[in-house]
Design an enzyme around this catalytic site. Sequence first.
Site, PDB file in Angstrom:
ATOM      1  N   ARG A 116       0.491  -1.005   0.132  1.00 49.26           N
ATOM      2  CA  ARG A 116      -0.204   0.146  -0.148  1.00 49.26           C
ATOM      3  C   ARG A 116       0.871   1.651  -0.255  1.00 49.26           C
ATOM      4  O   ARG A 116       1.843   1.079   0.350  1.00 49.26           O
ATOM      5  CB  ARG A 116      -0.907   0.074   0.859  1.00 49.26           C
ATOM      6  CG  ARG A 116      -2.016   0.893   0.936  1.00 49.26           C
ATOM      7  CD  ARG A 116      -2.686   0.967   0.311  1.00 49.26           C
ATOM      8  NE  ARG A 116      -3.868   1.581   0.579  1.00 49.26           N
ATOM      9  CZ  ARG A 116      -5.106   2.202   0.214  1.00 49.26           C
ATOM     10  NH1 ARG A 116      -4.940   1.721  -1.069  1.00 49.26           N
ATOM     11  NH2 ARG A 116      -5.615   2.893   0.360  1.00 49.26           N
ATOM     12  N   THR A 402      -9.660   0.293  -9.832  1.00 48.70           N
ATOM     13  CA  THR A 402      -8.950  -1.120  -9.174  1.00 48.70           C
ATOM     14  C   THR A 402      -8.805  -2.267 -10.302  1.00 48.70           C
ATOM     15  O   THR A 402      -9.805  -2.157 -11.212  1.00 48.70           O
ATOM     16  CB  THR A 402      -9.372  -0.993  -8.272  1.00 48.70           C
ATOM     17  OG1 THR A 402      -8.979   0.067  -7.132  1.00 48.70           O
ATOM     18  CG2 THR A 402      -8.048  -2.372  -7.065  1.00 48.70           C
ATOM     19  N   GLU A 422      -6.219   4.138  -7.150  1.00 47.82           N
ATOM     20  CA  GLU A 422      -7.625   4.879  -6.624  1.00 47.82           C
ATOM     21  C   GLU A 422      -8.822   4.999  -7.520  1.00 47.82           C
ATOM     22  O   GLU A 422      -9.953   4.191  -7.806  1.00 47.82           O
ATOM     23  CB  GLU A 422      -7.146   5.931  -5.561  1.00 47.82           C
ATOM     24  CG  GLU A 422      -7.737   5.730  -4.545  1.00 47.82           C
ATOM     25  CD  GLU A 422      -9.375   6.476  -4.867  1.00 47.82           C
ATOM     26  OE1 GLU A 422      -9.390   7.530  -4.968  1.00 47.82           O
ATOM     27  OE2 GLU A 422     -10.386   6.249  -3.940  1.00 47.82           O
ATOM     28  N   GLU A 439      -4.053   7.682  -4.026  1.00 48.54           N
ATOM     29  CA  GLU A 439      -4.727   6.504  -3.111  1.00 48.54           C
ATOM     30  C   GLU A 439      -4.966   7.662  -1.625  1.00 48.54           C
ATOM     31  O   GLU A 439      -5.298   7.543  -0.370  1.00 48.54           O
ATOM     32  CB  GLU A 439      -3.570   5.558  -2.748  1.00 48.54           C
ATOM     33  CG  GLU A 439      -2.959   4.444  -3.753  1.00 48.54           C
ATOM     34  CD  GLU A 439      -4.350   3.863  -3.905  1.00 48.54           C
ATOM     35  OE1 GLU A 439      -5.775   4.424  -2.806  1.00 48.54           O
ATOM     36  OE2 GLU A 439      -4.511   3.005  -4.769  1.00 48.54           O
ATOM     37  N   SER A 466      -7.748   0.281   3.203  1.00 47.78           N
ATOM     38  CA  SER A 466      -8.626   0.346   1.493  1.00 47.78           C
ATOM     39  C   SER A 466      -9.554  -0.896   2.207  1.00 47.78           C
ATOM     40  O   SER A 466      -9.811  -1.314   2.917  1.00 47.78           O
ATOM     41  CB  SER A 466      -7.280  -0.460   1.448  1.00 47.78           C
ATOM     42  OG  SER A 466      -8.211  -1.285  -0.099  1.00 47.78           O
ATOM     43  N   SER A 467     -10.386  -1.053   1.180  1.00 41.34           N
ATOM     44  CA  SER A 467     -11.585  -2.038   0.717  1.00 41.34           C
ATOM     45  C   SER A 467     -11.116  -3.167   0.538  1.00 41.34           C
ATOM     46  O   SER A 467     -11.598  -3.971  -0.644  1.00 41.34           O
ATOM     47  CB  SER A 467     -12.897  -2.032   0.223  1.00 41.34           C
ATOM     48  OG  SER A 467     -13.027  -0.594   1.424  1.00 41.34           O
ATOM     49  N   GLY A 487     -13.386  -2.057  -6.935  1.00 34.93           N
ATOM     50  CA  GLY A 487     -14.983  -1.646  -7.017  1.00 34.93           C
ATOM     51  C   GLY A 487     -15.029  -0.414  -5.976  1.00 34.93           C
ATOM     52  O   GLY A 487     -16.040  -0.508  -4.930  1.00 34.93           O
TER      53      GLY A 487
END
Length: 581
Positions: A116, A402, A422, A439, A466-467, A487
Site C-alpha cells: 500500500r 482498481t 484509486e 491513494e 482500503s477495501s 470496485g
Amino acid sequence: MKTPWILTAALLLAACRSGGMADVAVNPDTHAPEQGSGLTSQQLVHAKKFMAASANPLATEAGYEVLKQGGSAIDAMIAMQTTLSLVEPQSSGLGGGAFLVYWDNQAKKLTTFDARETAPKAATPALFLDKAGKPLEFMQAVVGGRSVGTPGVPKLMEDVHKRYGKLPWAGLFDYPVRLAEQGFAVSPRMAASIAQNEQYLRRYPATAAYFLPQGRPLAAGAVLKNPEFARSVRLLARSGSAPFYHGAPAQKMVKTVAAAADNPGRLAMADFKAYRVIERAPVCQAYREYEICGMGAPSSGGLALGQIFGILQHHNLSGGNPNDINSWRWLGEASRVAFADRGYYVADPDFVRVPARQMLSPDYLKQRANAIAATKAAAAEIKPGSFSQNMALGRAVELPSTSHLVIVDAAGNVVSMTTSIENAFGSTLMANGYLLNNELTDFSFEPEQNGQAVANRVEGGKRPRSSMAPTIVLKNGAPYLAVGSPGGSRIIGYVAKTLVAHLDWGMDIQQAIDLPNMLNRGSAYELEENTPAAAKAGALERMGYPVQVRDLNSGVQGIVIQPQGLQGGADPRREGKVMGD
C-alpha cells in the site's frame, strides 16, 4: 445447469449493459470513475496445469506466456501487472500500490504482502482541510500532487520475485516492453474512461498529450505507443526497483508532484527511500468446511469478509437460493455490521491498534447473528461493536478504479492480488510514462469528530485504509479458490456475493461471478440495474431497506482449484479474460 435467474442475468448482461460507473460520493457531471465495456458473459474455462485471469486480455496473455515457459505464479504476476500498467492505466500501475495474498505450495504456507502507498512524512492530519479547517471537495483533493502517496508496486514485484520467482527477472518484462514500443489497440473500456474523464486529463500537459492527442480523446481501436513507459520498464528489468526509490525515476515523481502548482503534493526523496513492503499474517475465518483468508489492516477487506462469513455461519444459506430474499437480508445485515465496525476501527495497524481479534471473536459474531435471527426485518440502525477504543467514525471515499488478477502455476502456487491507483487515472499526473496514484484520498479528510480522533486520519508515513479484498479460500488446509474484485468500497460486497453463490448455492465460479450484484454498505441496499436483481427492490423495501437500483460494475476474477483441474471465471461487466493449459 444455470438457474433461470442466472440464465436471465447472463442474457441481460449481454444485451443491456452499457456501463457507466458512478460512486455515491461523485457527481458524474464533474468526474466519473471507469466505465463498463458492454461485453457479453464469459464461459467457464478449464485447465489442467496452470491458469491466469485478469481484467484485460493482453495482461492475461502476458501471464499465460510466462506460465507456458515454466514460470511461477509470481513471475506471471509481474508480467501481468506491468502489462496492466500500460493497457489499463486508468486502474492500476507502477505508480500505485497493491495487496497480494500468496500460497507457497512448497512450504504449504499462506502469507500476504502489503504494498500500500504511504503518506509523505511531511503530511499532517490537516492535509485535506482548507484554510478554514473544512474538508476539501473530493475532486479538489484528487487531481494534482496533494493526493499522491509513495508507490509500492515496483518494490513489491522485486521483493516477491527474490523469494518466489523462477524465471530470470529481466525476461519477465519483454511482453509489456514490446507492446509499449510497437503499440497496442486501445480497449473500449479505456477509451470510454478517457472520454468520461476528459476534463481532468486536460489539466496537465504530459497527461493530455498522451490520452488526448491532437486535443481529442483516444478512440477504441487506436494504436497507442508509450516509449517513455518502455524506457522505464527496461530500466526496471535491468536495475530492479532501486532507481524507482533512489534514482532518477523517483526524482521525476517527486518533481512532478511538487510542480502541480494548482495542487502540489509533499512527497520527498526521503519518502521513497524509506518505503518498505510489509509481509503480514493473513486474516482467516472458518466457514462451513472452508477457511476464507485475505488481507488484514490497513485493508478492511479481509476483516469485513471474516465478519460477514462469521455471522453467516449461523444461518443455513445453503438451504436457500438466489431468489430467497431472506438470504439476501442475512447477507445485507452481516455486511452492515462489518461496515459499522470498519468505519470506526480499521486503519494502518502500525499507527492504530486495530481490534481484529475482537472483531472476529466467535462470541461477538454469534451475538450479531442472534440479533439478525430475532427479526425478519432490517435493523433500524447498526452500531459498531464496543471494543474499548475511543475512536470516532471516519468517512473516506474509495472509488472503483482498481484491478484484480488471480494465478495458479504448475507447481500449485497461488496468487490473488488487488492493485490500484484509486480513482480513474489516479491523480492524473504522469511521470516516467505512467500515472501516479491518488491513494491519499482514501484517508478520512476529517481528522477528528467531536474531539475524538479518527483512526483513518492522515499521518506522515501512514498507509490509508482500503477495501481491497484479495482472497484465497482453503479447504482441508489447501487452496481451493482464489478470487477478488475491483470496485472501491463495494469490493467487499462483490466478493461476498461471489463466495456465497459458489460455496453455498453450488454455482460454478463463472455463474457465481455472473450473478447480479446486490450489496449493502451500511443502510441502502444497492441492486444492479438492468438485471433481475432490480425486481428485488419491493421485497427489500418491505423489510425496511432504502433501495438504490444502479450500475454495479464489479470486475471479479476467480480460479477454483480441484483435484481434476482448474476452473476459471472472469466478470462479463469488464474486459476480463481467463487462460490456462
